[in-house]
Design an enzyme around this catalytic site. Sequence first.
Site, PDB file in Angstrom:
ATOM      1  N   THR A 117      64.199 -26.666  29.041  1.00 16.57           N
ATOM      2  CA  THR A 117      63.155 -27.390  29.772  1.00 16.57           C
ATOM      3  C   THR A 117      62.684 -26.631  31.001  1.00 16.57           C
ATOM      4  OG1 THR A 117      64.863 -28.597  30.976  1.00 16.57           O
ATOM      5  CG2 THR A 117      63.985 -29.613  28.990  1.00 16.57           C
ATOM      6  N   CYS A 118      63.556 -25.822  31.592  1.00 17.39           N
ATOM      7  CA  CYS A 118      63.123 -25.094  32.786  1.00 17.39           C
ATOM      8  C   CYS A 118      62.075 -24.047  32.449  1.00 17.39           C
ATOM      9  CB  CYS A 118      64.310 -24.419  33.454  1.00 17.39           C
ATOM     10  SG  CYS A 118      65.392 -25.579  34.296  1.00 17.39           S
ATOM     11  N   PHE A 119      62.078 -23.573  31.217  1.00 18.26           N
ATOM     12  CA  PHE A 119      61.156 -22.508  30.835  1.00 18.26           C
ATOM     13  C   PHE A 119      60.103 -22.977  29.837  1.00 18.26           C
ATOM     14  CE2 PHE A 119      65.367 -20.411  31.522  1.00 18.26           C
ATOM     15  CZ  PHE A 119      65.068 -19.897  32.764  1.00 18.26           C
TER      16      PHE A 119
END
EC number: 2.3.2.26
Length: 1604
Positions: A1571-1573
Amino acid sequence: MLLHLCSVKNLYQNRFLGLAAMASPSRNSQSRRRCKEPLRYSYNPDQFHNIDIRNGAHDAITIPRSTSDTDLVTSDSRSTLMVSSSYYSIGHSQDLVIHWDIKEEVDAGDWIGMYLIGEVSSENFLDYKNRGVNGSHRGQIIWKIDASSYFVESETKICFKYYHGVSGALRATTPSVTVKNSAAPIFKGIGSEETAQSQGSRRLISFSLSDFQAMGLKKGMFFNPDPYLKISIQPGKHSIFPALPHHGQERRSTIIGNTVNPIWQAEHFSFVSLPTDVLEIEVKDKFAKSRPIIKRFLGKLSMPVQRLLERHAIGDRVVSYTLGRRLPTDHVSGQLQFRFEITSSIHADDEEISLSAEPESSAETQDSIMNSMVGNSNGEPSGDATEFCKDAKPESPSEGNGVNSSENQNQEHAGPVEEAAGAMEARDGSNVSEAPEEPGELQDPEQHDTQPTLSAEEVAEGLPLDEDSPSSLLPEENTALGSKVEEETVPENGAREEEMQKGKDEEEEEEDVSTLEQGEPGLELRVSVRKKSRPCSLPVSELETVIASACGDAETPRTHYIRIHTLLHSMPSAQRGSTTEEEDGLEEESTLKESSEKDGLSEVDTIAADPQSMEDGESDGATLCMAPSDCSGGHFSSLSKGIGAGQDGEAHPSTGSESDSSPQQGADHSCEGCDASCCSPSCYSTSCYSSSCYSSSCYSSSCYNGNNRFASHTRFSSVDSAKISESTVFSSQEDEEEENSAFESVPDSVQSPELDPESTNGAGPWQDELAAPGGNAARSTEGLESPMAGPSNRREGECPILHNSQPISQLPSLRPEHHHYPTIDEPLPPNWEARIDSHGRVFYVDHINRTTTWQRPSMAPTPDGMIRSGSVHQMEQLNRRYQNIQRTMATERAEEDSGNQNSEQIPDGGGGGGGGSDSEAESSQSSLDLRREGSLSPVNSQKVTLLLQSPAVKFITNPEFFTVLHANYSAYRVFTSSTCLKHMILKVRRDARNFERYQHNRDLVNFINMFADTRLELPRGWEIKTDHQGKSFFVDHNSRATTFIDPRIPLQNGRLPNHLTHRQHLQRLRSYSAGEASEVSRNRGASLLARPGHSLIAAIRSQHQHESLPLAYNDKIVAFLRQPNIFEMLQERQPSLARNHTLREKIHYIRTEGNHGLDKLSCDADLVILLSLFEEEIMSYVPLQSAFHPGYSFSPRCSPCSSPQNSPGLQRASARAPSPYRRDFEAKLRNFYRKLEAKGFGQGPGKIKLIIRRDHLLEGTFNQVMAYSRKELQRNKLYITFVGEEGLDYSGPSREFFFLLSQELFNPYYGLFEYSANDTYTVQISPMSAFVENYLEWFRFSGRILGLALIHQYLLDAFFTRPFYKGLLKLPCDLSDLEYLDEEFHQSLQWMKDNNITDILDLTFTVNEEVFGQVTERELKSGGANTQVTEKNKKEYIERMVKWRVERGVVQQTEALLRGFYEVVDSRLVSVFDARELELVIAGTAEIDLNDWRNNTEYRGGYHDGHLVIRWFWAAVERFNNEQRLRLLQFVTGTSSVPYEGFAALRGSNGLRRFCIEKWGKITSLPRAHTCFNRLDLPPYPSYSMLYEKLLTAVEETSTFGLE
């Protein structure tokens, strides 16, 4: 004797130039050429003329606001950094006192940096100091500013910034401080022809590196690193050293696993370089195992090759250096040792690329200049120097085509050149040689298509470009050397191309990967990358030539450098040095361990590995375009100043570059290998590279060269050049921290993009010649004056273009990116301020309307209340979410709601707040752009205005650009296949002025011309011409400009082409909800006529009432009826359709048979009556699927889920039996609202009457809502009235109320919430909210608002993080939730979970907490300090750590919010949802545009848009219904929200990060999400069915986003 003296002076000069500039961190931009790579602007405050600081009265210093506002009314409680004076005169003023008062978290490692105004990178500080170890929130420090190369102008504006040591977050910034330097010299400019170099005998050295070993590297959090080396050859720091083909050589070592003392025994690397080059060695952690990415940087070493040669000459073969760091907060340890061997003697270089057109007398004139300067005792340039500046100009400047000019020059100087070449060793370094010019350096961007390019083979073998070039210029060993360079180059490019094809993960984004253009040979690319403007190139070979002349011919490298030392030490200035032998010994010792903090300097290119500065092209760079002040004269003048300053201490009290606050003042001037006499401050105090050389420079914003590469030049000032040249090996961090000394780091690498009008005097002919047809750059240097104080007669922003530079027609825009700190001296409108959040991103606060925005506001006054009504885009998006929620509920409630819908009115924006048309938005944007031009002169402003009115700019920036793009299949394919093209289009759409940078790019020109309709006539004032190669170009007589872009492109009148008009109408009409759209046909009178000026539909109707629709009416009816949810839509207006099976059969017959069936039933009365109810919808409808994908065809017999318009609650995507865990969101939602109604929630009979004033929305609502009891909030109906506005609340005012309230309450204005670390549109509770007065009551109020919106079925225009929704549901957070708060912490715990930690980690059940600067140990459980973490209990440890980290600082706030929420909503009713479903209930579901999604998706690991697996993926997504698509979006990005700009604006943890699909995993694995990327790891499944099942399982049956 005279000859010898000249030789010595030349030697001294060249030695000075060489050491001061070549010892530098590597020029990373040489190899890091990714299309998306951000380059940085660097603004100079002098470019902004809105504020007259010099002449106006000095106002009181205003306190800039910080990241948190601790009080709702006053502003006394924000973090501040103040400076005692806004003016500082070097040598005369008292020391500055910096006061800080920090409200946020502080740390003993916090530091304060001194920056030039507009510097956005924390690495590029001029100086810095640690704030001390006491950890207090308040304090002060004394700061003394000394004369240095940063302050070579009479006035320089700086500011001070306070950075948090642990997180690197910017806490506070001072107002600007004007530093006056009365001793700053004023130099005369030199004609551009005098930049010509003497080729001389450049000496390429072949050497080898081996026996590498490192000792004591930094250990990771839980593990040893897997180090490897990245070794490269970079040019010297300063631009006098041009980029040559051998630069960019790069080698990587093998990976040594799991050790802090790696040894590379069998590694052997060979390089070819000049002595002025820099050997850069970076030690990195490969991150080869499944371990958390903390920081892969382990240290680096930037060493001038000349320094290694000197060590070699005195017998040192094995050398050892301490590794350095990049930022003061970098933790780097260890040393690097290797063997250096020279494998070939110094031999002549074959480089024939750089221009060389210096007159014969030039070098002799330089000698005379040197004579006069050495004898000059003051800091001013001597008269001879001034005369040289005037007299050395060529009499007849060459103009016209670059290649022709080259040929003429070669023919003209052939004779003298041969003579000079023949006597090159006997002329005391005064070499005059003529080399064939490289077209890449001469031609303008427009000429790129027409001029021949110099192939790599020609460069490598030294072949002349034309036959007239004198062959005697080529030394005998050229061919051999060329082949060597070629051998070095080919594998390099091949390796890089393979790396690009493999695709790299996020951790590899720090690597230097060149983006190779498809279809171009690697060798040609290598050369073309180096075709950069080197406008101010001093003779790069003078150092070697002079040394050779002075030392004689037969000489070994050892005697060669010993002779250099002897000559240097015999210089008069060296003998004047005051440093003793003892002091020099101390200095040498200090040099060997000098602080690695200066390793921030080791990144010469200011594009460092900072993640926030990469991506997206969010951060713009700048390419230098040197102005007429030739560096030759500038260097000598600066040198004169340095020598004079050394002699005249009284006139210049502070000539050293060191800071008085530093204990090692002398250490900064140590010269390794030299005795003390060479290291005196008089030698290195002021550098020949001082920015006075650039005072009349102009910089084009990131000149985009012909091969789709960003070309950037890095300029550094002198002091750090001199300091780095002494040694790039710096002392340990501990030494630096103990000394608490201020050192000077890499200065602003790129100066102001605009010229200071007071520093430039010049001629006017330049701007007229810049626009000549064909793009021929003017070569004239006539009329160019040097920068001098006083009035300027050059029009601001204009730049004299040298013969080898790329011309520009105007300067780039200065629009700051929102994640950078804005230029302080550029004023914001009244009552606006810029704040920095905890992640270093800038957002803007409107104190009148109490809202925040990421977009910088304009100066135009806006009536109160208009801005707070929100953006049209946001309101439309919210309306779309309403539409989908209503469709979700339509199946169960169609009949019961049909009666109520008749009484509803179309909301008129609650009195007009939410209205406005797109045309208004466009005119507003246009006026914003014009207002942003306020800092430019009238002439330049007019030129920029003409550019913004060009057809290409109108076309790209038009809101309907993507609509037209989707309709042009060939252009659409080109667009989706070119990352660079996407980048350019996105940049221009964000700021039209970026078009100036890209307007000559071949790909962009060809792309735009694909839309041109050549059948049309040219617009008035345009003419088409053909150049001598038959290529057509267009002349705009209106603006006196030429371009290769055909002006006959669409969208010039602001409207779509006729065949696309209906699509625009459709998209805008559908932006309102279904209920509101239905009111158009039923309530044609009252509501629309009441306020037509503010009704969106009325505006659309008036805008398009005259536009013709291309499709036949019958075709539109068929297309309309073929919608998969048509029966539900029809039943909304005619409920009897559900019982009329005959009419339903007729509709199905038309859906199946098309026009043929409609013709048969055209006389059916029931059908005609039914269709008449949907006349507007039919006329405006077009099937988006067939429009965007002409290759697809709609089949009425296929699954109804294949349409992108399918909404949740209507169809099921899969026919298989639902699994036990499968969630039925539609059923849950309907059941939830049914139970609310049954229990009497919000049903009355009482009313909650809220009387709202738009100008006091939040306070008024707070006082009224908090006055109601719990029972009243649960039972009563909600009724909203806006003061002074008539109208009944039939959901319209209530809808706008929640829209406006959520925009205010949940934005960071009040400090209650903050933007999440992952993106810039989801929010979470802020730990700093504890400083807000009465904050617990405000969170209780927030909870009540959430509850009211839920039970009254209104949506909030706010998206929260997943831990927030879990908190509302009282669900425990797990490890995956930590990703939103602390990515590194999450990965570290994830590594613990996945690996056996036996005998690896020494942890206990404790955690260190910092409270108000004091670090304390807290036990995670009772007796935790004595409980070791083992493999058995690590699960408990991870759970407790997660709970501690998630709840840290927000426990009380969360409890208060939950209390307010459950005062309104029954917890048992809400518990049926999970966190992701609750987000959809609160924020609504948006229709996902699959085409926008697909167009803004990136692929890695071998995937591409045409890959079979990717085609299956998009087919599966198209088969999903809208709810499943939202779940997929949540699965990958963490939220179902999409920015109103579309998928192109998706953000990750460190800036723009588009949706990405990477080839990963075995076919037995489920897809995995990061989710961070925003990245989906998708295995290469062998069949569509398997992919569909796996994807559906991952999306619907996993409770975490990162499924391992």
